[in-house]
Scaffold this motif. Structure first.
Motif, PDB file in Angstrom:
ATOM      1  N   LEU A   1      47.790   9.370 -22.057  1.00  0.00           N
ATOM      2  CA  LEU A   1      46.668   9.239 -22.990  1.00  0.00           C
ATOM      3  C   LEU A   1      45.942  10.574 -23.041  1.00  0.00           C
ATOM      4  N   VAL A   2      45.831  11.161 -24.229  1.00  0.00           N
ATOM      5  CA  VAL A   2      45.094  12.408 -24.416  1.00  0.00           C
ATOM      6  C   VAL A   2      43.626  12.066 -24.669  1.00  0.00           C
ATOM      7  N   VAL A   3      42.732  12.757 -23.961  1.00  0.00           N
ATOM      8  CA  VAL A   3      41.296  12.502 -24.082  1.00  0.00           C
ATOM      9  C   VAL A   3      40.609  13.791 -24.505  1.00  0.00           C
ATOM     10  N   GLY A   4      39.852  13.744 -25.603  1.00  0.00           N
ATOM     11  CA  GLY A   4      39.185  14.951 -26.069  1.00  0.00           C
ATOM     12  C   GLY A   4      37.987  14.673 -26.936  1.00  0.00           C
TER      13      GLY A   4
ATOM     14  N   LEU B   1      42.226   9.210 -27.053  1.00  0.00           N
ATOM     15  CA  LEU B   1      40.867   8.688 -26.958  1.00  0.00           C
ATOM     16  C   LEU B   1      39.909   9.798 -27.332  1.00  0.00           C
ATOM     17  N   HIS B   2      39.068   9.556 -28.329  1.00  0.00           N
ATOM     18  CA  HIS B   2      38.040  10.522 -28.717  1.00  0.00           C
ATOM     19  C   HIS B   2      36.711  10.094 -28.113  1.00  0.00           C
ATOM     20  N   VAL B   3      36.067  11.010 -27.372  1.00  0.00           N
ATOM     21  CA  VAL B   3      34.764  10.717 -26.788  1.00  0.00           C
ATOM     22  C   VAL B   3      33.693  11.506 -27.535  1.00  0.00           C
ATOM     23  N   LEU B   4      32.518  10.906 -27.620  1.00  0.00           N
ATOM     24  CA  LEU B   4      31.444  11.449 -28.460  1.00  0.00           C
ATOM     25  C   LEU B   4      30.451  12.264 -27.641  1.00  0.00           C
ATOM     26  N   THR B   5      30.964  13.130 -26.758  1.00  0.00           N
ATOM     27  CA  THR B   5      30.102  13.929 -25.897  1.00  0.00           C
ATOM     28  C   THR B   5      30.219  15.427 -26.193  1.00  0.00           C
TER      29      THR B   5
ATOM     30  N   LEU C   1      32.052   6.256 -26.195  1.00  0.00           N
ATOM     31  CA  LEU C   1      30.849   7.072 -26.089  1.00  0.00           C
ATOM     32  C   LEU C   1      31.072   8.244 -25.143  1.00  0.00           C
ATOM     33  N   ASP C   2      31.730   7.986 -24.003  1.00  0.00           N
ATOM     34  CA  ASP C   2      31.982   9.005 -22.985  1.00  0.00           C
ATOM     35  C   ASP C   2      33.177   8.553 -22.162  1.00  0.00           C
TER      36      ASP C   2
END
Length: 342
Positions: A208-211, A229-233, A255-256
């Motif tokens: 899983l790529v997280v950015g 997964l896109h995080v809003l930080t 969110l994070d």
């Protein structure tokens, strides 16, 4: 309906804007990553920042209460060095414009590193360093004008810090390409190979790529064939998500980093092209996203607050309508800023 750290065996994490911002750790990041690690998820850190070596990145992570080994870190400096070694070979003479970490990565690939344009470099590799000045960019321009190829570790225009968004390597590269009239090749994200390398190094089979950047992390994940997964930080927020083109649309939104330990309800399509996620309902009308709330409908054309499920439903509605119309986005009206609540 299971947490992401149970669905995927390795998380390939961006750093700036995801784990930390400048000198400060992103809230909840350390605890969320420890929870994921305890659940059996391996962690690999994939960064476009070429200013630090893997060992320095590991130390930086430790200062944010995130333990990591240098072998868990892949940087765009390493990506650029491997690209040059593969295409030009060890005989290449490389002018390194950037940090000591970039020079170390080039030397580790057996490449000859020179210090100025008078040394007749065949390749210029440019990476982020806060100490770069006019004279460094001038040497790069001279070498490229004399025939050297230009490779950028990455082309990210900005990077999030504890004091806000600041220029990144892409902005410095733009000065050189403007002077030479020649585009630079890009070695880091969103290139697929850097994610494939991270997956191989981690030993994971279901990554899983997280950015936080749609054009880098999420586009790179799609190019590599991995979920994201896109995080809003960090860089891209709710407005950017709603208007995302197909190559930059994430599979999950959080969110994070606590999103790794959470379930992610999938939006479903209902009558009248209304999309539902939990109790949230959204559609597209008159060029904007419309939220259908019990009290009244609300168009997202002014600054507004919405829940994460409303954002998920809104993205599904906007992306579906855009795909049917055959355009990157049908949203003609929209807010400058959206605030996530709850």
């Amino acid at each position: 309906m299971r947490p992401l750290h149970q669905l995927f065996d390795v998380a390939m994490l961006d750093l700036d804007g995801v784990v930390y911002r400048g000198r400060e750790a992103v809230p909840h990041a350390a605890g969320a990553l420890e929870t994921a690690r305890t659940a059996g998820m391996a962690l690999t850190f994939v960064t476009n920042n070429a200013s630090r070596s893997p060992a320095q990145v590991a130390q930086r992570l430790a200062s944010c209460a995130v333990p990591a080994e240098p072998a868990q870190v892949i940087t765009s400096a390493q990506a650029a060095a491997r690209l040059v070694a593969a295409e030009a070979g060890p005989p290449a003479r490389v002018l390194a414009i950037g940090s000591d970490a970039l020079r170390e990565a080039l030397l580790a690939e057996g490449l000859e590193v020179v210090t100025c344009a008078d040394d007749a470099p065949t390749v210029v590799v440019q990476g982020m360093s806060t100490s770069l000045g006019w004279s460094d960019l001038a040497e790069a321009v001279r070498a490229i004008k004399a025939g050297a190829t230009h490779v950028a570790t990455n082309l990210d225009a900005t990077v999030p810090t504890d004091r806000g968004i600041v220029p990144a390597n892409g902005s410095m590269v733009a000065a050189v390409t403007h002077a030479t009239g020649r585009p630079a090749a890009e070695a880091g994200k969103p290139a697929a190979w850097i994610f494939h390398q991270a997956a191989r190094r981690s030993g994971g089979s279901h990554p899983l790529v997280v950015g936080d950047r749609l054009s880098g992390d999420i586009a790179g994940a799609r190019a590599a064939g991995y979920a994201s997964l896109h995080v809003l930080t960090g860089v891209d927020g709710p407005v950017d998500l709603l208007r995302a083109a197909p190559p930059e649309r994430p599979d999950f939104v959080g969110l994070d980093l606590r999103a790794l330990g959470q379930t992610h309800p999938a939006p479903t399509r209902g009558e009248g092209d209304r999309w539902r996620c939990g109790t949230a309902v959204a559609s597209v009308a008159e060029g904007t996203v419309r939220l259908h709330r019990p009290e009244q409908d609300q168009d997202l054309c002014d600054d507004a607050a919405l829940t994460l499920d409303e954002l998920r439903a809104g993205c599904a509605a906007a992306w579906s309508a855009s795909d049917r119309a055959g355009v990157s986005t049908v949203l003609e009206r929209g807010p400058a800023r959206l605030i996530l609540s709850g």
